[in-house]
Design an enzyme around this catalytic site. Sequence first.
Site, mmCIF file in Angstrom:
data_model
loop_
_atom_site.group_PDB
_atom_site.id
_atom_site.type_symbol
_atom_site.label_atom_id
_atom_site.label_comp_id
_atom_site.label_asym_id
_atom_site.label_seq_id
_atom_site.Cartn_x
_atom_site.Cartn_y
_atom_site.Cartn_z
ATOM 1 N N ASP A 47 49.816 22.719 81.606
ATOM 2 C CA ASP A 47 50.763 22.389 80.506
ATOM 3 C C ASP A 47 50.257 23.077 79.084
ATOM 4 O O ASP A 47 51.009 23.857 78.372
ATOM 5 C CB ASP A 47 50.969 21.108 80.258
ATOM 6 C CG ASP A 47 52.525 20.465 80.137
ATOM 7 O OD1 ASP A 47 53.273 21.828 80.143
ATOM 8 O OD2 ASP A 47 52.601 19.530 80.080
ATOM 9 N N GLU A 70 57.030 21.628 73.669
ATOM 10 C CA GLU A 70 56.869 20.415 73.890
ATOM 11 C C GLU A 70 55.464 19.803 73.284
ATOM 12 O O GLU A 70 55.372 18.659 73.217
ATOM 13 C CB GLU A 70 56.963 20.154 75.402
ATOM 14 C CG GLU A 70 57.001 18.529 75.873
ATOM 15 C CD GLU A 70 57.607 18.686 77.413
ATOM 16 O OE1 GLU A 70 57.870 19.466 78.101
ATOM 17 O OE2 GLU A 70 57.971 17.394 77.339
ATOM 18 N N ASP A 123 59.421 25.270 76.829
ATOM 19 C CA ASP A 123 58.911 24.274 77.866
ATOM 20 C C ASP A 123 57.525 24.978 78.644
ATOM 21 O O ASP A 123 58.015 25.684 79.635
ATOM 22 C CB ASP A 123 60.085 23.609 78.773
ATOM 23 C CG ASP A 123 59.480 22.257 79.298
ATOM 24 O OD1 ASP A 123 58.581 22.023 79.536
ATOM 25 O OD2 ASP A 123 60.439 21.422 79.782
ATOM 26 N N ILE A 125 55.674 23.740 80.903
ATOM 27 C CA ILE A 125 56.028 23.514 82.335
ATOM 28 C C ILE A 125 56.980 22.499 82.338
ATOM 29 O O ILE A 125 57.041 21.355 81.986
ATOM 30 C CB ILE A 125 54.714 22.776 82.833
ATOM 31 C CG1 ILE A 125 53.672 23.904 83.273
ATOM 32 C CG2 ILE A 125 55.297 22.517 84.600
ATOM 33 C CD1 ILE A 125 52.531 23.292 84.278
ATOM 34 N N ASP A 126 58.091 23.165 82.903
ATOM 35 C CA ASP A 126 59.427 22.187 82.993
ATOM 36 C C ASP A 126 59.141 21.462 84.284
ATOM 37 O O ASP A 126 58.992 22.489 85.349
ATOM 38 C CB ASP A 126 60.823 22.957 82.757
ATOM 39 C CG ASP A 126 61.793 21.964 82.706
ATOM 40 O OD1 ASP A 126 61.682 20.955 82.398
ATOM 41 O OD2 ASP A 126 63.073 22.514 83.464
ATOM 42 N N THR A 128 57.314 18.672 85.358
ATOM 43 C CA THR A 128 55.802 18.395 85.804
ATOM 44 C C THR A 128 55.740 17.550 87.053
ATOM 45 O O THR A 128 54.802 17.680 87.756
ATOM 46 C CB THR A 128 55.253 17.564 84.419
ATOM 47 O OG1 THR A 128 56.065 16.635 84.106
ATOM 48 C CG2 THR A 128 54.789 18.514 83.448
ATOM 49 N N ASP A 272 64.514 22.024 77.408
ATOM 50 C CA ASP A 272 64.926 21.767 78.791
ATOM 51 C C ASP A 272 66.135 22.470 79.257
ATOM 52 O O ASP A 272 66.351 22.367 80.616
ATOM 53 C CB ASP A 272 65.171 20.108 79.077
ATOM 54 C CG ASP A 272 63.822 19.362 79.135
ATOM 55 O OD1 ASP A 272 62.768 20.077 79.511
ATOM 56 O OD2 ASP A 272 63.656 18.211 78.860
HETATM 57 P P1 AMP Z 1 64.604 17.602 85.963
HETATM 58 O O1 AMP Z 1 63.352 18.451 86.648
HETATM 59 O O2 AMP Z 1 65.767 18.414 86.026
HETATM 60 O O3 AMP Z 1 64.688 16.209 86.376
HETATM 61 O O4 AMP Z 1 64.269 17.499 84.410
HETATM 62 C C1 AMP Z 1 62.935 17.408 84.005
HETATM 63 C C2 AMP Z 1 63.162 17.039 82.448
HETATM 64 O O5 AMP Z 1 63.625 15.982 82.306
HETATM 65 C C3 AMP Z 1 61.609 16.800 81.750
HETATM 66 O O6 AMP Z 1 61.415 17.969 81.144
HETATM 67 C C4 AMP Z 1 62.153 15.755 80.761
HETATM 68 O O7 AMP Z 1 62.121 16.295 79.345
HETATM 69 C C5 AMP Z 1 63.240 15.240 81.044
HETATM 70 N N1 AMP Z 1 63.736 13.864 81.171
HETATM 71 C C6 AMP Z 1 62.750 13.039 80.572
HETATM 72 N N2 AMP Z 1 63.421 11.762 80.605
HETATM 73 C C7 AMP Z 1 64.630 11.976 81.226
HETATM 74 C C8 AMP Z 1 65.653 10.947 81.030
HETATM 75 N N3 AMP Z 1 65.615 9.695 81.103
HETATM 76 N N4 AMP Z 1 67.082 11.665 81.385
HETATM 77 C C9 AMP Z 1 67.244 12.668 81.627
HETATM 78 N N5 AMP Z 1 66.130 13.622 81.445
HETATM 79 C C10 AMP Z 1 64.866 13.281 81.231
HETATM 80 MG MG MG Z 2 60.872 19.737 80.509
#
Ligand code: AMP
Ligand code: MG
Length: 326
Positions: A47, A70, A123, A125-126, A128, A272
Amino acid sequence: MDENSLEVVTALQATIMASQLCQKIREDLTGRESILKSDRSPVTIADFGSQAIICKFIREKFLNDIIVAEEDCEELRKPGYSTILEQVTGYVRDFVPHASPERVCSWIDYSSHFAQDRFWALDPIDGTKGFLRVDQYAVALALIENGSVRLGLMACPNLYVNKDQPRGKRGCLFLALRGMGSFQMDLDGKQKQTLSVSKVENAREALFTESVEPDHADHLFHQRLAQRLNILRPSLRMDSQAKYGIVARGEATLYLRVPSPSEPGYKENVWDHAAGSIIAEEAGGKVTDTLGNPLDFSSGTRMERNSGILATNGILHEVVLKALKV
Ligand code: AMP
Ligand code: MG
């Protein structure tokens, strides 16, 4: 802005290097995958390393541009993190030989949480959690001007290249430029192909994608909505903005992200969705929030005026929005 503009060339070069850094960290752990599951430090190193590289190369060429990213270095500068900082620096040095711990921190700290009329959203690393599970993750970089995304780049090192061969070759780089289309390349930026969304007109045939993590979206609500729309196929759960990539290339028809009941008022982070959304849109898709509002990238780090996400092939957008209102 076209493919040869300094923005695109610089962003591509930086994103490719950052994704190589992430892959290298993954390779160094080959056979020791359990470490990824029990210890977050590999993802922390990747990251910070990814952010350091991208911030350095963007700032070098665009001195006055803001980067909304981030991470920051507050933790990393603490004595307890010195080993991690050394490791980050070691990986960054493969790409920038003169990197030092101090320089790495200063590059990471180019990031700001105050957006301007023109800014980059990063981001490093999106997904993680996907990285930790040895699954999908993405390095996502976008350029935003006056609230609208102009350029989106997304490296997905672990995503299969051919949608018909999910067990085949992996590693995709997605690029979209406003008004100029959406493309998929190999991770080195070669083998460029134009993308277009699926032509599915009947929701019954749609494939929908959603987060793996139950805290990130309301899976139960999604399932009920799918039943209401007579969608027959089970959802495809995937981490990270790779979901937008599979919508753009016509593999998935819909990407749903209704806020999870554990955090109903959750406001999405700009980094994101900025890169992913333009990649789906420029392939012919439509992206709004779950109320049908356009995504608004002008309110800082969080998308304060939006709730959840709906990305579709365009054809099915109104039908799904209507079903969401019931
Ligand atoms: P995903 O891989 O699509 O589930 O999304 C990952 C991203 O969800 C991360 O980079 C976080 O920034 C974000 N995230 C964290 N908490 C939440 C939440 N409560 N609702 C929606 N997204 C979130
Ligand atoms: Mg992310």
